[in-house]
Design an enzyme around this catalytic site. Structure first.
Site, PDB file in Angstrom:
ATOM      1  N   LYS A   1      40.449 -28.341 -43.267  1.00  0.00           N
ATOM      2  CA  LYS A   1      39.174 -28.172 -41.621  1.00  0.00           C
ATOM      3  C   LYS A   1      37.996 -28.685 -41.783  1.00  0.00           C
ATOM      4  O   LYS A   1      37.481 -29.573 -41.249  1.00  0.00           O
ATOM      5  CB  LYS A   1      39.831 -27.046 -40.626  1.00  0.00           C
ATOM      6  CG  LYS A   1      39.092 -27.261 -39.947  1.00  0.00           C
ATOM      7  CD  LYS A   1      39.107 -25.855 -38.828  1.00  0.00           C
ATOM      8  CE  LYS A   1      38.413 -25.557 -36.911  1.00  0.00           C
ATOM      9  NZ  LYS A   1      38.513 -25.089 -36.890  1.00  0.00           N
TER      10      LYS A   1
ATOM     11  N   ASP B   1      28.637 -28.348 -27.644  1.00  0.00           N
ATOM     12  CA  ASP B   1      29.606 -29.704 -27.371  1.00  0.00           C
ATOM     13  C   ASP B   1      30.510 -28.519 -26.360  1.00  0.00           C
ATOM     14  O   ASP B   1      31.703 -28.157 -26.489  1.00  0.00           O
ATOM     15  CB  ASP B   1      30.441 -30.223 -28.513  1.00  0.00           C
ATOM     16  CG  ASP B   1      30.843 -29.371 -29.620  1.00  0.00           C
ATOM     17  OD1 ASP B   1      30.610 -28.067 -29.726  1.00  0.00           O
ATOM     18  OD2 ASP B   1      31.608 -29.799 -30.305  1.00  0.00           O
TER      19      ASP B   1
ATOM     20  N   ASP C   1      35.387 -26.568 -24.859  1.00  0.00           N
ATOM     21  CA  ASP C   1      34.882 -27.230 -26.311  1.00  0.00           C
ATOM     22  C   ASP C   1      35.616 -28.637 -25.706  1.00  0.00           C
ATOM     23  O   ASP C   1      36.617 -29.159 -25.517  1.00  0.00           O
ATOM     24  CB  ASP C   1      36.111 -26.283 -26.548  1.00  0.00           C
ATOM     25  CG  ASP C   1      35.563 -24.781 -27.310  1.00  0.00           C
ATOM     26  OD1 ASP C   1      33.860 -25.518 -27.309  1.00  0.00           O
ATOM     27  OD2 ASP C   1      35.765 -23.836 -27.714  1.00  0.00           O
TER      28      ASP C   1
END
Length: 1230
Positions: A991, A1149, A922
Site C-alpha cells: 500500500k 483530498d 475521501d
C-alpha cells in the site's frame, strides 16, 4: 585530554587556512561547563549534560575528521561577512569618496529641477573644489608610484602576486582596508598587474556590479530595513548619517536605490524640513537615480505640512509630469501612513483647489473558464449569514484585537486539575524567585549591550543590530527571551531554531507596532465594523464575496493610511543575527544556584543554559540545553499555565478576508499568503508580479475555508482529558507522561567502562524519553487550547503552500490534526439531518472503522444497523462498556460519531435533528485519480474508481494481486526469493509504495518501505529482508507500469522536462488552471556561516541566483504538479459549494460538510473534477513552458534548447477513457 585542556585548546587562537577551517574554530563551550567538570564528585555532574560532554571528548579523540566542512560553505563572520562588510566597516570618507560618481553609460542625465536649482548649484561648486584637489593628489601619487615601481624587480613582483592569491584572508583584508574605490590601491605598484587583478576580484564592487544578484538584493534590503528602523524611531539625523556613509563612497553607493533616499526623505517630511528633503532629492539625482512616485509624495507631503508657496509646488508638480507621472498615480500607487495622504492632498489643493481624489479602479472580474458561472453577476446569490448579530460580531472582534495587541496569551493547562503536592508548591515558589532574578539580569545584560553598542563610532560588529534593539521597550525583549526559556525542552533545542524564533518574535512585534503607529489599525477597525454586516444575521443580505465587499469598503473609506504597509521585511540573515545576539545574552545572563536542590552543596551560581554539540544524521549541530537542575525544578513545579503567541490560537471572530498577497487572515499578526522556506523570496516576487485579478479565485477559496465557524465537542474532549491525566493510552493515541517511560538501564559510575550494548541501550532510552516528551507536549498544547475555547465559537484563517495546498494558520490545534483533534471539532452552524442525513452518519462511522472498505455503501449501512447495539453502548458507556469504538482505525472520531448517531436516533424526528457533525468524503488514491484523468487511462480509471462500479475498486489490492501473479511465475521458474515470499504478499505490504509512487518515490525509497512492512510480519525470515524488499519493489513498479501505462508516461514526461529545464540553469515554473503561479524552490543550497561568539552558525540560503538542484527539481515536479491539481479541484469545489450556501472545509483530498449536504457536495465535487480535466492541462503546460524556456525569435538555438523544445512539444498521448463517466461513479469520493 581532559575537558579542561580541551576547553583551553578550543578557546585558543585559530587561523583560517586554505582548504578549510580547523574544527577548533567552530567549537566553543561556555565557561561554566568547564567549571562543572572540575568538581566531578558533585551530584550535578552525574547528569545527562556531563555524559554528553564526556562522550563528545572521546569522539573527538578517536577521530581526526573535522565535523563541520566549512570549506564547502562561504564563511561570513562579523567583520568579514560578504553581506556585512559594507554595512559594518565604515572608514571616514577621504576626498576621493566625496567626488560625485559620473553616470554610467546609457543613463540619461537627470533634467535640471527648478525648485532645487539652488541646492544643485551649491553642490556643483563643492564638486569642482573636490575635483581640483583630487587631480593634484592623483598626479602626485602617480609620480611617486612610477618612481617606486622602477626600483622593484619583476620576478619579486610575480612571487608576491602568487603569495597574495593564495591567501584569501589577505585579499579580504585588502578589500576592506579602504572604503572608497579611488583610494583603495592608491599606493600599489602600477606594474604589478597580477596583484591588482587579485585584489580587484575581492573588492566589494564585485558583488555590487551585478545589481540583479541575490547578494546585492540582500544588502539593499538590509540597508533599507535599517533606515526603516530610524523612520520608526523618528531619528532623521541618524538615518541621514547612515545614508551618507553609502552615498559618499562610490563603491557603496551602488547599493543605494531610490527607495533608500525616499525613506530618509519621508522622515524629514514628517518633521516638515523641506530644505533637508530638497537636499536628499538633489543627492539622489546627482548619482543618476530617477526619482519615483514615492520621492514626489515625500516632497509634496512636506510642502503640505509647511503650506509652501504656490510656485514651489507648481514647479514640483511640473517636474513630476515631465518624468512621465500623473498626479492621480500618487493616490493610486503610493502607500501612505498616518496623515501622509492628507498632507499630499493639501499641497496639491494649494495649486489646484478643486482637485478630487481619483475614483477607485472598477473591480475586475476573473475570466477563467472554470469559474464563469461563479463570477457571473446574473447568477450571484447572497453571501451565507452566520448565526450572530452585528453586535455579537463586534464584541468578538474586540476580544480578538485585545488578544493580538497583547502578542501572547496565557491559558490554563489541562493538567491543572491534578492535586498540588508540597513539593510542587516549594518548586513553584523557587521558580518565581529565580524568574524575578533572571528578569533583572537579562534586562541588565541587554541594557549593557545596548550601551556599549551606542558608544561605537563605526558601524562594526553588533552595532549593526543597535537600532533593532531599540524598536521595542527593553521589557518586551526580556519577555521574549524568558518565553523561550520557559518553553525549552529538557532535551534542548537547535541553536538555529532558537535564534530564528527570537529574531522572528521581535520582527512580528515590530510589525504590530508599525501598524499601530501608522494608524492602520484604526482603518482596519473602521472597515471591519462595516464588513461584518455582510456576515451578520440581522443585516441586509448583500450579493458580494467577502473580498469584494472589503475592497468596496476600503475604496469608500478614501482618506487615512493604506491597509498594506510599505515593504519593511528583514533579511533572513539579519533575523538570525539578531536572534543569535539575544540568545547569547540569555545564555550568559541566566544562572541558578548550584545547591538549589541539594543544600549540602556549595552555594555557587552556574549557568541555566549550556551550549553543546550533537549529531543529526551526519551533521553536527549546536544545541542549547537546560541544566538538569532547572529541568528538575520545572518538572517538580508542574506549572499549569501555558503561554502562546496570539497567532497560534484560533480566531475569536471571522478572519479578515484575503484581498492581496500581503493582506488578510489575522487583524494585526503578520501572515503570508504563501508559506515558503526561510530566506526564499522567489514565491513572493512571483505573486507580486501576477495580475491581482488572476489571484481572485485562490483568495476567495481561502476566505471561504476561513469563514467556517467551529465549536468544541465537549463530551469527547472531557473523556480525552480524563485519559490524558490518567497516564494516557498509547493505543488510543494519547501520549503517556514521562513518568511512564521505561526505567533507565543500569549505568556504571564510570561512563568509559560501558560496553557497546550498554551504550546502545542508553541511547535507545534517551531517544524514547525524548520522543515521549515531544508527543506529550504536543498533545498538551492541543488539548489545552481546545479546553480554552470549549465554550467559544472560533475560526481558522487559512493560507497555502507554494503548490496551492491550503492549511489553517494556527499551528497546534486545527482540523488537519490527528484523530484526537478531529474528534473534538464540530461545525458551529447546525443543520437538520434531512431524510438521508442519519444514513450518511452511519456510513461515515463504518468508513472510520476501516471495516467494509471493499463493500458497497448499502452494505456498509446495513452493517451499521446490525451493530446499533454496539454503537449505542459505545456512546453511553465509552470507558465502562464493551468499548467497541476502541478497536477501530480512527477510535476517537468513531466515538464522536457513535454519540451523534445515538442522539439523532433517539430524537423524536431524526430528520429534524440539528446536527453540527462534519461528515467526510475521501478521494480514492487521489493522486492516481488525477493521473488517470490526465492520461484518459481506462484501466487506471477503473482501478481508482473514476468509472462507475457496483463496489469500490481497491487499487492497492489490485497491485498486490498483480505482484502475486509475477511471484508465482518466478517461483515456478525456481527463483528462490519468489518462493520465500509465498503467502507474504498482501495489500498492507504494497500500500505505502503504491500510494507514494504517484508522488515520486524512487526504487530506493520504495525498497525501504517494503523492508519496514516485512519486518512487521513476525513469521518472515529476517535474513531475506533485503533481497525480498528489493524483489518486491521491482515487481510493484512493474505492476503499476502495466496497470497505469499512461500514468507512467506522464510522470516520465514531467520528470524529463524538469530535468532539462534545471540543466539549462532555470527553475521549473507553471501556472495552475486557476491562475496561481508556482515556482519550485529547489536550489543547490549554499550556506553562509555567521560568526557569532557562541559558535559559527551555518545558515542555508535558498535564492534564485543559485543554480537549481537538478535532482530535486526533476523528482519533485510530478508530485508537485499533481498537488497543484488536487488543490485546484478542492478550491473549485469550495467556491461552488459557497454558491449553494453550504458549509465546506477540506483536509487536502478529504472533503467535509454537514450530513444534510453530502449528496450536493458529491455532485459538485464530480462536476468540478470533470470540468478541470476537460481543460487541455498538459497541452497548456507544454505551451506555457515552450513560451517561457524556448522563446522564439532567435535565429540559432543552442543544442540544449532544441532538445528541451523537442521534449516539451512531445506531450504524452491520451487514452480512450470517457471523463464524463466520473459523474456516475459512486466511489470516486466516498
Amino acid at each position: 585530554m581532559s575537558l579542561l585542556r580541551l576547553r583551553a585548546a578550543l578557546l585558543g587562537p585559530a587561523r583560517l587556512r586554505g582548504a578549510g577551517i580547523p574544527w577548533s574554530v567552530l567549537r566553543t563551550y561556555s565557561s561554566a561547563s568547564a567549571k562543572e567538570k572540575a568538581r566531578r564528585n558533585a551530584i550535578c555532574e552525574r547528569t545527562e549534560l556531563l555524559e554528553v560532554l564526556k562522550a563528545r571528548v572521546k569522539q573527538l579523540q578517536a577521530s581526526n575528521v573535522p565535523e563541520m566542512m566549512v570549506n564547502k560553505v562561504d564563511l561570513a563572520p562579523l567583520g568579514n561577512d560578504k553581506y556585512q562588510d559594507l554595512l559594518e566597516k565604515v572608514v571616514a570618507p577621504g576626498p576621493a569618496e566625496e567626488q560625485l560618481t559620473p553616470r554610467g553609460r546609457g543613463e540619461s542625465p537627470a533634467r535640471p529641477r527648478n525648485w532645487v536649482e539652488k541646492s544643485k548649484e551649491e553642490m556643483y561648486i563643492r564638486q569642482l573644489k573636490v575635483e581640483r584637489k583630487l587631480s593634484i593628489a592623483a598626479s602626485r601619487l602617480a609620480l611617486e608610484g612610477q618612481a617606486k615601481a622602477k626600483r622593484k624587480d619583476k620576478a619579486k613582483a610575480k612571487a608576491k602576486a602568487k603569495k597574495r592569491l593564495k591567501k584569501p584572508e589577505a585579499k579580504v583584508a585588502a578589500a576592506q582596508s579602504h572604503a572608497g574605490s579611488h583610494n583603495v590601491y592608491a599606493h600599489s605598484k602600477p606594474k604589478v598587474v597580477a596583484v591588482k587583478e587579485a585584489a580587484k576580484a575581492q573588492r566589494p564592487q564585485g558583488v555590487l556590479k551585478n545589481k540583479d544578484s541575490s547578494q546585492h538584493k540582500v544588502l539593499q534590503q538590509t540597508i533599507q530595513s535599517n533606515l526603516e528602523c530610524f523612520l520608526f524611531l523618528q531619528q532623521p539625523e541618524e538615518a541621514e548619517r547612515f545614508l551618507l556613509l553609502y552615498h559618499r563612497s562610490p563603491v557603496k553607493r551602488r547599493l543605494l536605490n531610490a527607495n533608500a533616499y525616499n525613506i530618509v526623505m519621508r522622515i524629514w517630511a514628517r518633521k516638515g524640513c523641506l530644505q533637508r528633503v530638497n537636499r536628499l532629492f538633489s543627492m539622489m539625482e546627482s548619482v543618476g537615480l530617477q526619482p519615483s512616485l514615492d520621492s514626489y509624495a515625500a516632497v509634496l507631503e512636506c510642502m503640505g505640512r509647511n503650506q509652501s508657496c504656490t510656485k514651489a509646488i507648481q514647479r514640483c508638480m511640473q517636474q513630476l509630469k515631465n518624468d512621465g507621472f500623473h498626479v492621480d498615480e500618487l493616490f493610486q500607487k503610493c502607500l501612505f501612513e498616518e496623515d501622509e495622504k492628507e498632507k499630499v492632498l493639501r499641497a496639491i489643493r494649494i495649486v489646484q483647489p478643486n482637485y478630487q481624489l481619483p475614483p477607485p479602479p472598477s473591480p475586475q472580474t476573473c475570466k477563467s473558464y472554470l469559474l464563469q458561472d461563479f463570477y457571473s453577476k446574473e447568477k450571484m446569490v447572497s453571501y451565507p449569514k452566520l448565526d450572530f448579530s452585528v453586535q455579537e460580531l463586534q464584541e468578538r472582534f474586540q476580544q480578538q484585537l485585545e488578544m493580538e495587541l497583547n502578542n501572547t496569551i496565557t491559558i490554563e493547562s489541562v493538567e491543572s486539575t491534578k492535586p498540588l503536592t508540597p513539593q510542587a508548591i516549594k518548586a513553584r515558589k523557587l521558580l518565581t524567585t529565580l524568574r524575578s532574578r533572571w528578569h533583572d539580569s537579562i534586562l541588565q545584560a541587554l541594557q549593557k549591550s545596548k550601551h556599549s553598542m551606542s558608544k561605537l563610532k563605526t558601524v562594526s560588529g553588533y552595532n549593526i543590530l543597535y537600532p533593532y534593539l531599540c524598536l521595542l521597550p527593553d521589557e518586551e525583549y526580556v519577555g521574549i527571551m524568558l518565553q523561550i526559556l520557559n518553553t525549552l525542552s529538557p532535551q534542548g533545542e537547535s541553536l538555529a531554531v532558537l535564534a530564528r524564533e527570537l529574531g522572528s518574535k521581535v520582527y512580528n512585534r515590530y510589525i504590530t507596532q508599525r501598524k499601530l503607529r501608522s494608524r492602520q489599525l484604526e482603518k482596519v477597525q473602521e472597515v471591519y465594523e462595516d464588513y461584518i454586516h455582510l456576515l451578520a444575521k440581522d443585516s441586509q443580505p448583500d450579493e458580494y464575496l467577502p473580498r469584494e465587499y472589503w475592497e468596496k469598503l476600503v475604496a469608500e473609506a478614501g482618506f487615512g493610511p493604506s491597509l498594506n504597509l510599505k515593504d519593511c521585511s528583514w533579511p533572513y540573515m539579519l533575523i538570525m543575527r539578531l536572534g543569535m545576539h539575544m540568545l547569547e545574552l540569555l545564555v550568559h545572563a541566566v544562572k541558578v544556584p548550584r545547591n538549589a536542590l541539594n543544600p549540602h552543596l556549595e552555594h555557587k551560581l552556574i549557568p541555566v543554559l549550556y551550549h553543546v554539540y550533537s549529531f543529526r544524521s551526519s551533521w553536527q549541530i549546536g544545541l542549547i540545553k537546560p541544566h538538569p537542575i532547572f529541568s528538575q525544578i520545572v518538572s517538580d513545579a508542574a506549572e499549569t499555565l501555558l503561554t502562546f503567541n496570539s497567532s497560534a490560537m484560533p480566531m475569536l471572530c471571522p478572519p479578515v478576508p484575503w484581498t492581496s498577497p500581503h493582506f488578510g487572515a489575522f487583524v494585526l499578526n503578520d501572515t503570508k499568503l504563501m508559506r515558503f522556506v526561510d530566506g526564499a523570496i522567489q514565491h513572493q516576487l512571483l505573486l507580486d508580479q501576477c495580475p491581482p485579478v488572476n489571484l481572485h479565485p485562490v483568495l476567495d477559496a481561502l476566505n471561504q475555508l476561513g469563514n467556517c465557524a467551529w465549536k468544541i465537542n465537549q463530551p469527547v474532549l472531557d473523556i480525552i482529558i480524563s485519559i490524558f491525566n490518567d497516564k494516557g493510552n498509547e493505543k488510543l493515541d494519547i501520549p503517556p507522561p514521562i513518568s511512564e517511560a521505561p526505567r533507565p538501564p543500569a549505568i556504571p559510575s564510570n561512563y568509559s567502562t560501558m560496553n557497546k550494548s550498554q551504550k546502545h541501550e542508553l541511547l535507545l532510552y534517551k531517544k524514547k524519553t525524548a520522543e515521549m516528551h515531544s508527543l506529550r507536549m504536543d498533545a498538551l498544547y492541543k488539548l489545552s487550547i481546545a479546553n480554552y475555547v470549549r465554550d467559544k465559537v472560533f475560526w481558522f484563517p487559512h493560507n497555502m503552500d507554494f503548490r496551492g495546498r491550503t492549511y489553517p494558520c494556527p499551528p497546534y490545534f486545527n482540523h488537519l490534526g490527528n484523530d484526537v483533534t478531529r474528534a473534538i471539532l464540530l461545525f458551529a452552524e447546525g443543520k437538520p439531518l434531512g431524510p438521508k442525513g442519519l444514513d450518511w452518519l452511519k456510513i461515515h462511522l463504518i468508513n472510520l472503522t476501516g471495516l467494509k472498505k471493499r463493500n458497497a455503501l448499502q452494505e456498509r449501512l446495513e452493517y451499521a444497523n446490525e451493530i446499533m447495539e454496539e454503537i449505542l453502548d459505545s456512546a453511553d458507556h465509552p470507558l465502562t462498556g464493551r468499548k467497541w469504538w476502541m478497536n477501530t482505525d480512527e477510535p476517537w472520531q468513531a466515538l464522536a460519531c457513535c454519540m451523534e448517531i445515538a442522539k439523532a436516533s433517539r430524537s423524536p424526528d431524526p430528520a429534524a435533528y440539528i446536527s453540527h457533525f462534519p461528515v467526510h468524503q475521501d478521494g480514492s488514491c487521489n493522486g492516481l485519480q488525477h493521473y488517470a484523468a490526465l492520461g484518459r487511462d481506462l484501466i487506471g480509471a477503473i482501478s481508482v474508481n473514476l468509472m462507475p462500479c457496483d463496489v469500490p475498486q481497491d487499487v492497492y489490492s489490485a497491485v498486490a494481486q498483480q505482484v502475486e501473479e509475477f511471484r508465482k511465475k518466478d517461483a515456478e521458474q525456481g527463483v528462490k526469493i519468489a518462493q520465500v515470499l509465498q503467502g507474504f504478499i498482501s495489500r498492507k505490504v504494497v500500500k505505502q509504495t503504491v500510494m507514494t509512487v504517484v508522488y515520486g518515490v524512487t526504487r530506493y525509497g520504495g525498497r525501504l518501505q517494503m523492508e519496514k512492512r516485512l519486518k512487521e510480519i513476525d513469521e518472515f525470515p529476517e535474513e531475506y529482508l533485503w533481497e525480498a524488499s528489493h524483489y518486491l519493489v521491482k515487481q510493484v513498479f512493474n505492476g503499476i507500469k502495466e496497470m497505469f501505462s499512461a500514468t507512467r508516461d506522464i510522470q516520465n514526461w514531467l520528470t524529463e522536462s524538469a530535468k532539462l529545464i534545471a540543466q539549462s540553469g532555470q527553475t521549473v515554473e507553471w501556472v495552475t488552471p486557476l491562475g496561481l503561479p508556482i515556482v519550485q524552490p529547489y536550489y543547490r543550497s549554499k550556506s553562509t556561516v555567521l560568526n557569532c561568539s557562541m559558535q559559527h552558525l551555518s545558515v542555508k540560503s535558498s535564492n534564485s541566483n543559485q543554480k537549481p538542484d537538478t535532482v530535486k527539481q526533476k523528482n519533485a515536479f510530478p508530485p508537485n504538479f499533481i498537488h497543484s491539481l488536487d488543490s485546484t479541484h478542492m478550491m473549485l469545489t469550495a467556491l461552488h459549494c459557497l454558491r449553494q450556501g453550504m458549509t465546506f472545509v477540506s483536509v487536502h483530498d478529504c472533503y467535509w460538510t454537514h450530513a444534510l449536504t453530502v449528496d450536493i457536495m458529491n455532485q459538485i465535487c464530480r462536476q468540478q473534477f470533470v470540468a478541470l480535466h476537460s481543460e487541455k492541462i498538459l497541452q497548456d503546460l507544454s505551451n506555457f513552458m515552450l513560451e517561457k524556456y524556448c522563446r522564439s525569435g532567435r535565429e540559432t538555438r543552442a543544442p540544449w534548447q532544441k532538445k528541451l523544445m523537442e521534449q516539451l512539444s512531445n506531450v504524452p498521448k491520451t487514452g480512450k477513457f470517457n471523463l464524463k463517466k466520473v459523474m456516475d461513479s459512486t466511489y470516486f469520493f466516498s
